[in-house]
Motif scaffolding. Structure first.
Motif, PDB file in Angstrom:
ATOM      1  N   ASP A 176       0.829  -1.208   0.000  1.00  0.00           N
ATOM      2  CA  ASP A 176       0.000   0.000   0.000  1.00  0.00           C
ATOM      3  C   ASP A 176       0.863   1.258   0.000  1.00  0.00           C
ATOM      4  O   ASP A 176       0.594   2.214  -0.753  1.00  0.00           O
ATOM      5  CB  ASP A 176      -0.928   0.001   1.208  1.00  0.00           C
TER       6      ASP A 176
ATOM      7  N   TYR B 100       0.818   0.109  -4.411  1.00  0.00           N
ATOM      8  CA  TYR B 100       0.210  -1.080  -5.015  1.00  0.00           C
ATOM      9  C   TYR B 100      -1.001  -1.534  -4.202  1.00  0.00           C
ATOM     10  O   TYR B 100      -1.103  -2.686  -3.780  1.00  0.00           O
ATOM     11  CB  TYR B 100       1.256  -2.193  -5.153  1.00  0.00           C
TER      12      TYR B 100
ATOM     13  N   ASP C  47      -3.938  -2.042  -5.157  1.00  0.00           N
ATOM     14  CA  ASP C  47      -4.828  -2.957  -5.869  1.00  0.00           C
ATOM     15  C   ASP C  47      -4.195  -4.323  -6.126  1.00  0.00           C
ATOM     16  O   ASP C  47      -4.808  -5.175  -6.785  1.00  0.00           O
ATOM     17  CB  ASP C  47      -5.257  -2.346  -7.205  1.00  0.00           C
ATOM     18  N   THR C  48      -2.974  -4.548  -5.642  1.00  0.00           N
ATOM     19  CA  THR C  48      -2.322  -5.842  -5.830  1.00  0.00           C
ATOM     20  C   THR C  48      -2.759  -6.795  -4.729  1.00  0.00           C
ATOM     21  O   THR C  48      -2.497  -6.557  -3.546  1.00  0.00           O
ATOM     22  CB  THR C  48      -0.788  -5.692  -5.800  1.00  0.00           C
TER      23      THR C  48
END
Length: 325
Positions: A180, A184, A186-187
């Protein structure tokens, strides 16, 4: 003769009837294919204990990925075999590490394939353990920092999913925070949250060159005798931000898969591990079993137990058989 009983055989009278009432199905979309990427050039080295599975250098990866794509397999799981190892597993989080470069190659040439990056240190450490070792003990919190660096470097390279397999306490929370903060958000994280200390991993350790140089992994992987421990581990990872839950190994732990399916509101992944693969391959090569029937029965049992996705070295074989049906 006046008997009253139920005629269950009515629904088994023909292949078409059996197909009509079949409750559990295996689809090619359920399959995740593990690949071992080796540093070097022109390497296609068959793993002696895993017939049909290879260590592949990136310049030999195209032929493998072409086949994966042609069979309709949508996802691969990447492991790396570096040329150099050290006590901290530095190559695991190097910007140009072997997995990072493998991710870039696949993402560039096969953009529709979902890339799952195994996030651990054992293939990269000189001692073969999944974290930092001090005086013969694997340190938990200190190891988390390196695992976060590894996860972020894999996401930067283009990994679609991060799959931490080290079984350190707090590894999901640490990696989620690290991803975060690096942007990232959305990973997703596919946690190896229920990973038993199993004898079924033997062939993998040859494939990944990751055998511990001392001791074993029983202080961080789970005792095969324990069921409630799996529930505690999984609940912690779910609270910390896991998006998928892996149960590993597969066949000996189908009861645990069902527990996960009944307990968690997320996709459940089963890992049909190397020892399970090798036993079937060895028996098939000796003519003792019908490999296709055995493997497909195994796949159905995993789906029936509650697995949504199956990580398996049989993925290409299963995809071929499904096409022939």
């Amino acid at each position: 003769m006046s008997l009253q009983f139920k005629r269950h055989r009515r629904l088994r009278q023909s292949a078409s009837m059996r197909a009509l009432v079949r409750e559990t199905h295996v689809h090619v979309d359920d399959l995740i294919y593990p690949i071992f990427i080796a540093e070097g050039e022109n390497i296609k080295r068959e793993i002696s204990s895993m017939p049909g599975i290879y260590n592949l250098s990136i310049d030999r990866l195209k032929e493998e990925m072409d086949e994966v794509q042609s069979l309709g397999i949508k996802s691969v799981l990447l492991f790396g075999i570096p040329l150099e190892k050290d006590e901290c597993g530095t190559q695991a989080f190097h910007d140009h590490g072997i997995v990072q470069e493998g991710i870039r190659f696949i993402k560039k040439n096969y953009p529709e394939i979902v890339i799952i990056a195994d996030t651990c240190l054992c293939e990269y450490t000189s001692h073969g353990h999944c974290g930092i070792v001090e005086e013969g003990r694997v340190l938990n919190d200190e190891s988390l920092e390196l695992l976060v660096k590894t996860a972020v470097s894999q996401a930067e390279a283009g990994a679609d999913i991060i799959a931490p397999s080290n079984m350190m306490d707090g590894f999901v929370a640490a990696i989620r925070k690290g991803l975060d903060e690096a942007g990232y958000i959305d990973t997703p994280i596919m946690s190896y949250g229920v990973k038993y200390s199993s004898a079924f991993y033997g062939p993998f350790r040859e494939a990944a060159d990751s055998t511990p140089q001392f001791g074993d992994r029983k202080a961080y992987q789970m005792d095969p005798a324990n069921r409630l421990e799996a529930l505690r581990e999984a609940e912690s990872d779910a609270e910390e931000g896991a998006d998928f839950m892996i149960v590993k190994p597969g066949m000996p732990y189908l009861d645990i898969v069902r527990d996960m399916k009944n307990t968690l509101k997320m996709p459940i992944v089963i890992y049909n591990v190397s020892g399970e693969y090798s036993m079937v391959k060895a028996a098939a090569q000796n003519g003792w079993i019908d490999e296709e029937r055995i493997v497909m029965e195994m796949m159905v049992s995993m789906k029936r137990a509650g697995a949504d996705l199956i990580m398996t070295y049989f993925a290409k074989d299963v995809a071929r058989w499904l096409k022939e049906q």
